[in-house]
Design a protein around this motif. Structure first.
Motif, short mmCIF file in Angstrom:
data_model
loop_
_atom_site.label_atom_id
_atom_site.label_comp_id
_atom_site.label_asym_id
_atom_site.label_seq_id
_atom_site.Cartn_x
_atom_site.Cartn_y
_atom_site.Cartn_z
N LYS A 139 -3.74 9.05 -8.76
CA LYS A 139 -3.67 7.96 -9.88
C LYS A 139 -3.90 6.58 -9.50
N SER A 189 -3.31 4.01 -8.82
CA SER A 189 -3.35 3.26 -7.93
C SER A 189 -3.72 3.03 -6.17
N GLN A 190 -3.95 4.50 -6.26
CA GLN A 190 -4.91 4.73 -5.15
C GLN A 190 -5.82 4.60 -5.19
N VAL A 232 -6.97 1.36 -6.66
CA VAL A 232 -6.82 -0.28 -6.45
C VAL A 232 -6.67 -0.17 -4.97
N TYR A 233 -5.95 1.04 -4.10
CA TYR A 233 -5.58 1.03 -2.76
C TYR A 233 -7.04 0.25 -1.74
N HIS A 259 0.45 -1.43 0.02
CA HIS A 259 -0.14 0.15 -0.04
C HIS A 259 1.40 1.09 0.15
N THR A 271 -3.96 -11.80 -6.59
CA THR A 271 -3.94 -11.04 -7.59
C THR A 271 -5.38 -11.62 -8.11
N TYR A 325 3.88 1.21 -1.21
CA TYR A 325 4.62 1.51 -2.55
C TYR A 325 3.57 2.03 -2.96
N LEU A 326 2.49 1.48 -2.97
CA LEU A 326 1.24 2.50 -4.07
C LEU A 326 0.74 3.71 -4.24
N ASN A 327 1.58 4.30 -2.53
CA ASN A 327 0.79 5.35 -2.29
C ASN A 327 2.37 6.57 -2.73
N ASP A 328 3.32 6.02 -2.77
CA ASP A 328 4.27 6.77 -3.12
C ASP A 328 5.08 7.11 -2.22
#
Length: 328
Positions: A148, A150-151, A153-154, A71, A119, A73-76
């Protein structure tokens, strides 16, 4: 205090009450979880949910703390290597703060979130979730004006984590409510059971009483604060002599963060709070409940500055073991 009262003490909301009562009927061996992005030193928000986890352990629950490296990593929040180093330090701080090491399991998200089964379930959840629904759930993690992918999907991952960690109760701040409601919608669509959720309150901004205390914006209290820094922050805090202050000049609702910290952080961890005062001002005061302390402040018996002195001392005592661990 029975198991239900201990589980729900100081909770802002439980979803649903009937489900939580069922857990309270036989709490031994039940599992509760909370997830944190490994983002540095523990701050007051981490400690609030950790205090609730301590309540749950006293009620008989086992606790899983998800150190959500994927999480983060996905949130940078950095590279995986950086994030995992931070996760290891946070684990040590949680134990120093008071979580029972024998009843606490720490799990990295990458231990299961990169597996094929997870996944595929994540992709299945994506197929069932509209873009607008994902946007509502991601509101608390979005930074800036441009979301983004990714956020989005979080929050779906947060919903799946409840199933894959095999827990009976999800715990989080009230700002996690949308995610837990998404989980209640999403998990049955994937063939999984819903779990109840417990939400802790949000502590108001320390300086103004408006909004929430934030580690990224404004003043917060962290585990690496010195005694002097805690004293200074608490001394400068907004603290009218009431638990129900009037709105500010712009009409924003306000809370009393000093009283909130007594209620949600101090009294769940100590039996008695001593407010030290010179004899000429009436001598020391002792309180064995938040309600008594708040009533004395409302009546004028307890001055806000005296309350602040006691709060700073109590917070410093709670934080000291973690600070020592950081300095080791």
């Amino acid at each position: 205090m029975d198991a239900y009262e201990l589980i729900t003490r100081n909770a802002d909301e439980v979803v649903t009450d009937d489900e939580v009562r069922t857990l309270a009927n036989s709490p031994e061996g039940k599992r509760a979880y909370v997830g944190y992005e490994p983002s540095g030193v523990l701050h007051i928000g981490h400690m609030l949910t950790a205090t609730k986890l301590i309540d749950l352990q006293e009620a008989g629950f086992e606790v899983t703390v998800l150190l959500a490296d994927v999480h983060a990593y996905l949130n940078d929040k950095g590279t995986f290597e950086e994030i995992r180093e931070t996760a290891e330090r946070m684990q040590e701080q949680f134990i120093a703060y008071g979580l029972d090491a024998e009843q606490t399991e720490f799990v990295l998200g990458s231990e299961f979130q990169l597996d094929e089964e997870y996944t595929l379930d994540l992709h299945a959840a994506e197929l069932e979730t509209t873009l607008s629904r994902a946007k509502r759930s991601m509101a608390e993690i979005q930074r800036g004006d441009h979301a983004k992918v990714s956020q989005m999907v979080y929050p779906l991952m947060q919903a799946l984590d409840i199933e894959y960690l095999d827990v009976d109760l999800a715990v989080g701040g009230l700002d996690q409510r949308k995610v837990h409601m998404l989980a209640r919608e999403t998990l049955p669509e994937l063939g999984y059971d819903v779990r109840p959720a417990l939400h802790t309150p949000i502590i108001a901004d320390l300086s103004t009483g408006v909004g929430k205390m934030s580690s990224s914006d404004g003043v917060t209290i962290s585990m690496d604060d010195s005694s002097e820094e805690i004293q200074e922050k608490v001394t400068d805090a907004y603290c009218p002599p009431t638990a129900d202050p009037d709105p500010d000049d712009e009409g924003n609702e306000r809370e009393n963060p000093v009283l909130q910290l007594f209620k949600y952080h101090v009294f769940p961890r100590v039996d008695t709070v001593v407010v030290e005062r010179p004899d000429e001002y009436g001598g020391d005061l002792e309180y064995d409940s938040y309600e008594a302390l708040a009533a004395d402040m409302e009546s004028g018996e307890l001055h806000p500055m005296d309350a602040k002195g006691a709060l700073a001392a109590e917070l410093d005592a709670l934080i000291a073991p973690g600070r020592q661990q950081l300095d080791a």
